[in-house]
Design an enzyme around this catalytic site. Structure first.
Site, mmCIF file in Angstrom:
data_model
loop_
_atom_site.group_PDB
_atom_site.id
_atom_site.type_symbol
_atom_site.label_atom_id
_atom_site.label_comp_id
_atom_site.label_asym_id
_atom_site.label_seq_id
_atom_site.Cartn_x
_atom_site.Cartn_y
_atom_site.Cartn_z
ATOM 1 C CB CYS A 179 -15.680 -7.668 6.377
ATOM 2 S SG CYS A 179 -14.917 -6.054 6.261
ATOM 3 C CB CYS B 71 -18.605 -5.447 5.194
ATOM 4 S SG CYS B 71 -17.583 -4.110 5.844
ATOM 5 C CB CYS C 78 -0.919 -0.015 1.221
ATOM 6 S SG CYS C 78 -2.059 1.382 1.249
ATOM 7 C CB CYS D 128 -1.734 3.670 8.281
ATOM 8 S SG CYS D 128 -2.763 4.393 6.970
ATOM 9 C CB CYS E 291 -1.018 -0.397 8.308
ATOM 10 S SG CYS E 291 -1.758 -1.587 7.161
ATOM 11 C CB CYS F 74 -18.451 -0.533 9.169
ATOM 12 S SG CYS F 74 -17.352 -1.347 10.344
ATOM 13 N NE ARG G 56 -17.594 -6.306 13.741
ATOM 14 C CZ ARG G 56 -18.083 -5.664 12.701
ATOM 15 N NH1 ARG G 56 -17.356 -4.788 12.074
ATOM 16 N NH2 ARG G 56 -19.296 -5.908 12.292
#
Ligand code: SAM
Ligand code: DTB
Ligand code: SF4
Length: 332
Positions: A116, A147, A73, A77, A80, A207, A279
């Protein structure tokens, strides 16, 4: 009168919470900090009260995750493993449709109601989005809720996902505005709000939650929850992730959060977001059964289910089944 009641004079029982904390429709950070500061038992009692007013206290919804495109990616972040610059997650191209269907079928057989699919993208390119819409339609055809979490969406993309049968889009605020810049520099929280608005306008359920345990202050945790609670309407689903410290990431050595502070975070989220599903998300693998039970008591009513999150581990389904049985929890 029973013997127990007779031996427990009412006069010695203090009123449930004497603490002067009121919850107004618009949540200020200070009032949520005040909730965090309540004695633990008072906070949990309040959270249970709210929880029982809006939800069945003994059911937990289960979603299974699948990473449909892993690693590489462009974003930075700090938590991550999939950021190219952290370079730890093994890269994989977008999965084939058949592989997704096989995984979703297995997840359904194991008892997940929602599937998801996550992709390590800043946002989807048009040709990738087309393939994801095929995946969404195929999973929907299995009779599951769908999702996806694909990063930032451009104009028109949310509508294509909606048309394919998408129920939820996951896109997290991640952390409070005052801490955000210390974790992510390649996109802003305002960018995230733009995507969330597109998702809403397309009629997809939202979400949206965040991560705790990244070294943020309690005030920052309260500020994140205030931001979520003040969204209009608030997200239907609110994932509270505990940082899973991933090797090679800037946050791999972040000091662990006090487990009771994590439970408090769940409780404050439950109170501030009474109708949302809260969640208990990443981080469960490192949690004891007792800590998870406290999270359910604090108002968590949804989990990720299955032995993997995206790249990190999650408790084995058998361990979750055993825990649910011990707690008398049923599946939503
Ligand atoms: N690329 C997309 C995005 O950023 O929106 C989707 C995937 S991303 C991995 C989804 C969310 O997972 C992040 O926003 C973050 O809240 C959470 N997450 C990622 N890594 C994590 C970690 N190590 N511990 C806890 N939560 C994590
Ligand atoms: C969310 O809030 N948590 C999930 C889901 N949305 C996509 C992801 C957790 C990722 C944990 C780290 C990993 O598996 O790499
Ligand atoms: Fe990329 Fe999402 Fe990971 Fe950020 S959280 S590096 S956008 S995959």
């Amino acid at each position: 009168m029973t013997a127990l009641a007779a031996s427990t004079p009412q006069s010695t029982v203090s009123p449930v919470s004497a603490a002067p904390v009121s919850i107004s429709p618009s949540h200020g950070v200070a009032e949520l900090v005040a909730l965090f500061e309540l004695p633990f038992n008072d906070l949990l009692f309040r959270a249970q009260e709210v929880h029982r007013r809006h939800h069945d206290a003994n059911t937990v919804q289960r979603s299974t995750l699948l990473s449909i495109k892993t690693g590489g990616c462009s974003e930075d972040c700090g938590y991550c493993s999939q950021a190219a610059r952290h370079g730890e997650a093994e890269r994989e191209d977008l999965l084939a449709l058949e592989e997704v269907i096989t995984n979703a079928t297995a997840a359904k057989a194991k008892g997940a109601s929602r599937f998801c699919m996550g992709a390590a993208w800043r946002g989807p390119k048009e040709k990738d989005l087309e393939r994801v819409t095929e995946m969404v339609s195929a999973v929907k055809a299995l009779g599951m809720e769908t999702c996806v979490t694909l990063g930032m969406l451009k104009e028109g993309q949310a509508e294509k996902l909606k048309q394919a049968g998408l129920d939820y889009y996951n896109h997290n605020l991640d952390t409070a505005p005052e801490f955000y810049g210390q974790v992510i520099s390649t996109h802003s929280q305002a960018d995230r709000f733009d995507t969330l608005a597109r998702v809403r306008e397309a009629g997809i359920k939202v979400c949206c939650g965040g991560i705790v345990g990244m070294g943020e202050t309690r005030r920052a945790r309260a500020a994140l929850i205030a931001e979520l609670a003040n969204m209009e309407p608030p997200p239907e689903s609110v994932p509270i992730n505990q940082l899973v410290p991933m090797p090679g990431t800037p946050l791999e050595n972040a000091p662990p959060l006090d487990p009771f502070e994590f439970v408090r975070t769940i409780a404050v989220a439950r109170i501030a977001l009474p109708t949302s599903m809260v969640r208990l998300s990443a981080g469960r693998q490192a949690m004891s059964d007792e800590l998870q039970a406290l999270c359910f008591l604090a108002g968590a009513n949804s989990i990720f289910y299955g032995d993997k999150l995206l790249t990190a581990g999650n408790p084995e389904a058998d361990r979750d089944e055993a825990l649910f049985a011990r707690l008398g929890l049923t599946i939503a």
